[in-house]
Design a protein around this motif. Structure first.
Motif, PDB file in Angstrom:
ATOM      1  N   TRP A 176       0.840  -1.191   0.000  1.00 53.59           N
ATOM      2  CA  TRP A 176       0.000   0.000   0.000  1.00 53.59           C
ATOM      3  C   TRP A 176       0.882   1.251   0.000  1.00 53.59           C
ATOM      4  CZ3 TRP A 176      -5.473  -0.214   0.470  1.00 53.59           C
ATOM      5  CH2 TRP A 176      -6.007  -1.472   0.742  1.00 53.59           C
ATOM      6  N   LEU A 177       0.412   2.304  -0.666  1.00 51.20           N
ATOM      7  CA  LEU A 177       1.115   3.585  -0.673  1.00 51.20           C
ATOM      8  C   LEU A 177       0.146   4.698  -0.281  1.00 51.20           C
ATOM      9  CD1 LEU A 177       3.609   5.358  -1.289  1.00 51.20           C
ATOM     10  CD2 LEU A 177       2.824   5.462  -3.675  1.00 51.20           C
ATOM     11  N   PHE A 178       0.573   5.521   0.679  1.00 49.98           N
ATOM     12  CA  PHE A 178      -0.227   6.667   1.129  1.00 49.98           C
ATOM     13  C   PHE A 178       0.667   7.898   1.203  1.00 49.98           C
ATOM     14  CE2 PHE A 178      -2.317   2.913   2.861  1.00 49.98           C
ATOM     15  CZ  PHE A 178      -3.649   3.150   2.544  1.00 49.98           C
ATOM     16  N   PHE A 179       0.030   9.065   1.220  1.00 50.36           N
ATOM     17  CA  PHE A 179       0.726  10.342   1.327  1.00 50.36           C
ATOM     18  C   PHE A 179       0.099  11.136   2.473  1.00 50.36           C
ATOM     19  CE2 PHE A 179       1.095   8.919  -3.014  1.00 50.36           C
ATOM     20  CZ  PHE A 179       2.382   9.255  -3.401  1.00 50.36           C
TER      21      PHE A 179
ATOM     22  N   PRO B 256       1.694  21.481  18.929  1.00 47.77           N
ATOM     23  CA  PRO B 256       1.445  20.071  18.593  1.00 47.77           C
ATOM     24  C   PRO B 256       1.256  19.880  17.087  1.00 47.77           C
ATOM     25  CG  PRO B 256      -0.042  20.864  20.318  1.00 47.77           C
ATOM     26  CD  PRO B 256       0.601  22.066  19.705  1.00 47.77           C
ATOM     27  N   ILE B 257       1.604  18.695  16.618  1.00 47.80           N
ATOM     28  CA  ILE B 257       1.374  18.375  15.213  1.00 47.80           C
ATOM     29  C   ILE B 257       0.582  17.073  15.090  1.00 47.80           C
ATOM     30  CG2 ILE B 257       3.430  19.573  14.377  1.00 47.80           C
ATOM     31  CD1 ILE B 257       4.761  16.856  14.025  1.00 47.80           C
ATOM     32  N   THR B 258      -0.221  17.014  14.056  1.00 48.05           N
ATOM     33  CA  THR B 258      -0.921  15.795  13.679  1.00 48.05           C
ATOM     34  C   THR B 258      -0.675  15.581  12.193  1.00 48.05           C
ATOM     35  OG1 THR B 258      -2.962  17.040  13.248  1.00 48.05           O
ATOM     36  CG2 THR B 258      -2.701  16.081  15.440  1.00 48.05           C
ATOM     37  N   ILE B 259      -1.267  14.538  11.635  1.00 51.49           N
ATOM     38  CA  ILE B 259      -1.079  14.291  10.202  1.00 51.49           C
ATOM     39  C   ILE B 259      -2.413  14.354   9.473  1.00 51.49           C
ATOM     40  CG2 ILE B 259       0.984  12.896  10.534  1.00 51.49           C
ATOM     41  CD1 ILE B 259      -0.867  10.408   9.991  1.00 51.49           C
ATOM     42  N   ASP B 260      -2.353  14.749   8.226  1.00 50.98           N
ATOM     43  CA  ASP B 260      -3.505  14.737   7.325  1.00 50.98           C
ATOM     44  C   ASP B 260      -3.167  13.837   6.139  1.00 50.98           C
ATOM     45  OD1 ASP B 260      -5.147  16.504   8.719  1.00 50.98           O
ATOM     46  OD2 ASP B 260      -4.230  18.257   7.793  1.00 50.98           O
ATOM     47  N   PHE B 261      -4.110  12.998   5.752  1.00 45.19           N
ATOM     48  CA  PHE B 261      -3.907  12.160   4.573  1.00 45.19           C
ATOM     49  C   PHE B 261      -4.241  12.942   3.307  1.00 45.19           C
ATOM     50  CE2 PHE B 261      -3.778   8.918   7.718  1.00 45.19           C
ATOM     51  CZ  PHE B 261      -3.043   7.874   7.164  1.00 45.19           C
ATOM     52  N   CYS B 262      -3.380  12.793   2.315  1.00 43.57           N
ATOM     53  CA  CYS B 262      -3.610  13.439   1.028  1.00 43.57           C
ATOM     54  C   CYS B 262      -4.450  12.529   0.138  1.00 43.57           C
ATOM     55  CB  CYS B 262      -2.275  13.730   0.338  1.00 43.57           C
ATOM     56  SG  CYS B 262      -1.080  14.634   1.356  1.00 43.57           S
ATOM     57  N   THR B 263      -4.958  13.083  -0.924  1.00 49.55           N
ATOM     58  CA  THR B 263      -5.727  12.372  -1.963  1.00 49.55           C
ATOM     59  C   THR B 263      -6.919  11.615  -1.383  1.00 49.55           C
ATOM     60  OG1 THR B 263      -4.337  10.364  -1.928  1.00 49.55           O
ATOM     61  CG2 THR B 263      -3.642  12.137  -3.398  1.00 49.55           C
ATOM     62  N   ASN B 264      -7.483  12.127  -0.299  1.00 50.29           N
ATOM     63  CA  ASN B 264      -8.716  11.558   0.289  1.00 50.29           C
ATOM     64  C   ASN B 264      -8.593  10.065   0.613  1.00 50.29           C
ATOM     65  OD1 ASN B 264     -10.192  14.032   0.037  1.00 50.29           O
ATOM     66  ND2 ASN B 264     -10.396  13.609  -2.155  1.00 50.29           N
ATOM     67  N   LYS B 265      -7.443   9.670   1.150  1.00 52.04           N
ATOM     68  CA  LYS B 265      -7.210   8.253   1.420  1.00 52.04           C
ATOM     69  C   LYS B 265      -7.251   7.898   2.910  1.00 52.04           C
ATOM     70  CE  LYS B 265      -6.713   6.679  -2.769  1.00 52.04           C
ATOM     71  NZ  LYS B 265      -5.406   6.265  -3.304  1.00 52.04           N
TER      72      LYS B 265
ATOM     73  N   VAL C  72      -9.524   4.923   3.582  1.00 54.97           N
ATOM     74  CA  VAL C  72      -8.926   3.699   3.034  1.00 54.97           C
ATOM     75  C   VAL C  72      -7.862   3.164   3.988  1.00 54.97           C
ATOM     76  CG1 VAL C  72      -7.603   2.722   1.108  1.00 54.97           C
ATOM     77  CG2 VAL C  72      -9.379   4.427   0.670  1.00 54.97           C
ATOM     78  N   PHE C  73      -7.024   4.072   4.498  1.00 53.44           N
ATOM     79  CA  PHE C  73      -5.981   3.664   5.452  1.00 53.44           C
ATOM     80  C   PHE C  73      -6.608   3.087   6.720  1.00 53.44           C
ATOM     81  CE2 PHE C  73      -3.236   4.517   9.094  1.00 53.44           C
ATOM     82  CZ  PHE C  73      -2.030   3.972   8.676  1.00 53.44           C
ATOM     83  N   ASN C  74      -7.595   3.785   7.258  1.00 51.84           N
ATOM     84  CA  ASN C  74      -8.240   3.332   8.497  1.00 51.84           C
ATOM     85  C   ASN C  74      -8.835   1.935   8.332  1.00 51.84           C
ATOM     86  OD1 ASN C  74      -7.575   5.839   9.431  1.00 51.84           O
ATOM     87  ND2 ASN C  74      -9.679   6.615   9.529  1.00 51.84           N
ATOM     88  N   GLU C  75      -9.530   1.726   7.245  1.00 49.02           N
ATOM     89  CA  GLU C  75     -10.158   0.421   7.011  1.00 49.02           C
ATOM     90  C   GLU C  75      -9.115  -0.671   6.814  1.00 49.02           C
ATOM     91  OE1 GLU C  75     -13.357  -0.464   7.336  1.00 49.02           O
ATOM     92  OE2 GLU C  75     -13.501   1.575   8.125  1.00 49.02           O
ATOM     93  N   MET C  76      -8.025  -0.331   6.144  1.00 49.29           N
ATOM     94  CA  MET C  76      -6.950  -1.306   5.944  1.00 49.29           C
ATOM     95  C   MET C  76      -6.363  -1.753   7.288  1.00 49.29           C
ATOM     96  SD  MET C  76      -3.346  -1.470   5.983  1.00 49.29           S
ATOM     97  CE  MET C  76      -2.838   0.238   5.748  1.00 49.29           C
ATOM     98  N   ILE C  77      -6.130  -0.798   8.184  1.00 48.71           N
ATOM     99  CA  ILE C  77      -5.579  -1.127   9.504  1.00 48.71           C
ATOM    100  C   ILE C  77      -6.563  -1.977  10.302  1.00 48.71           C
ATOM    101  CG2 ILE C  77      -4.888  -0.158  11.737  1.00 48.71           C
ATOM    102  CD1 ILE C  77      -2.760   0.257   9.652  1.00 48.71           C
ATOM    103  N   LYS C  78      -7.811  -1.586  10.325  1.00 49.08           N
ATOM    104  CA  LYS C  78      -8.814  -2.326  11.102  1.00 49.08           C
ATOM    105  C   LYS C  78      -9.022  -3.731  10.550  1.00 49.08           C
ATOM    106  CE  LYS C  78     -11.249   1.839  12.624  1.00 49.08           C
ATOM    107  NZ  LYS C  78     -12.498   2.644  12.519  1.00 49.08           N
TER     108      LYS C  78
END
Length: 368
Positions: free
Chosen positions: A220-223, A337-346, A349-355
């Motif tokens: 899998w590839l995410f940004f 503080p910093i958090t992350i944002d997923f690019c390309t509306n993914k 998809v990432f959350n479901e893949m992990i779960k």
């Protein structure tokens, strides 16, 4: 373009990088042949790591996973506890300090007090100790922080991060570059995340990176990009609340950064004020008495009525229990503080893949 001195230095260091690469390849091959043991576990073990030496954003990605999973699962984060002043296995307690468990584990435990946070340079021993906890407190998901090179553990899922500004396939092995392993080691990853992506990247730029990586079909590839939350006081009982919007352009900010890549942090602070003075230190720097004197001298030179000190969360973890910290700084010390944002509306998809991965591992463990 690299300078003549840089080219000369790279040429001199190249033999050492070659020998280092030979050693790493041999070690990895011994694991592949089964001559060195790699242990698997009956619960999901998610590794968050990288190929390079620091600066890719492991902590905010680890925190993202904690936030995603901790409402549904008993989550443990196991870290080495880099630069802590202790050794062996330690399970973090509410009263643990950054000196005991390291700045990043301390930061995670402070933000997520209900999860388990443990440190041990021997990750196998660390997992064994976590699994030996009484059943009511035993984790059913373990997140390994910075453990991609710890081959004695075979994680159920390996996530490798690479900085958009220094993609691993353009880098070189230590000591010429920052790679801890050859770029071919990316084949061991299940998920690759390109971190610190700039806002406004065009779809073609994402596609170019994807093509250049030449990942395998199952990977899998995410940004992701960095999102800066609002400023908060390091000592909430001492300092007045402050927001990014409340900062005036003429307010002076003394910025302290003991992190691997402070460029984004500095640029973010410069959005709030026209008067930012940045003092940078090595990653995981322990602020000593001489450092505090240097910081104090810089802060005392500032004349603005709205002056304050701004640090990263990681630096805040080291400063909170620092014996040299002046008492008056508690009123002017803030972190970003910093958090992350997923690019390309993914993100979904990432959350479901992990779960789905966790459910699959748990189901397979029951069937064994």
């Amino acid at each position: 373009m690299p300078t003549d001195n840089a080219i000369k230095l790279n040429h001199l260091l190249s033999p050492f990088a070659f020998l280092y690469g030979l050693g790493v390849r041999l070690r990895n091959q011994l694991f592949s042949w089964g001559l060195l043991p790699s242990e698997q576990y009956p619960i999901p073990v998610i590794c968050v790591g990288n190929l390079s030496a620091g600066g890719t954003g492991k902590t905010p990605h680890t925190e993202y996973l904690v936030q995603l999973l901790s409402n549904q699962y008993k989550v443990a984060v196991l870290s080495r506890g880099y630069k802590r002043k202790t050794s062996g296995y330690i399970l973090a307690r509410p009263e643990s300090t950054s000196a005991e468990i390291g700045d990043e584990p301390y930061q995670i435990k402070t933000k997520f007090p209900n999860i388990l946070v443990a440190v041990d340079s021997n990750r196998r021993r660390g997992i064994q100790n976590l699994l030996a906890l009484p059943e009511v407190g035993r984790p059913n998901v373990i997140i390994l922080d910075d453990a991609f090179q710890h081959r004695y553990i075979s994680p159920s899922l390996s996530i490798v991060l690479t900085d958009y500004n220094r993609l691993y396939y353009y880098d070189k092995l230590l000591p010429v570059g920052r790679l801890r392993e050859p770029i071919t080691s990316i084949r061991r990853a299940d998920v690759v995340i390109v971190t610190k992506c700039n806002e406004g990247l065009k779809p073609i730029e994402f596609r170019i990176i994807e093509e250049d990586m030449k990942l395998m079909a199952h990977q899998w590839l995410f940004f992701t990009g960095i999102h800066y939350a609002d400023i908060k006081p390091v000592f909430p009982s001492e300092a007045m609340p402050k927001t990014k919007d409340s900062i005036q352009k003429e307010d002076e900010i003394l910025l302290l950064a003991g992190i691997a890549s402070p460029v984004h942090f500095i640029k973010e602070a410069e959005k709030y004020s026209d008067k930012v003075t940045a003092l940078t230190f090595a990653d995981h720097h322990s602020f000593r008495k001489k450092d505090i004197k240097r910081i104090k001298a810089a802060f005392d030179k500032m004349t603005s009525a709205g002056k304050f000190i701004l640090v990263t969360e990681k630096d805040a973890a080291r400063l909170q229990n620092n014996p040299h910290l002046p008492e008056e700084w508690k009123k002017v010390l803030y972190c970003l503080p910093i958090t992350i944002d997923f690019c390309t509306n993914k993100q979904d998809v990432f959350n479901e893949m992990i779960k789905k991965h966790i459910i699959t591992v748990q189901r397979n463990s029951i069937l064994r």
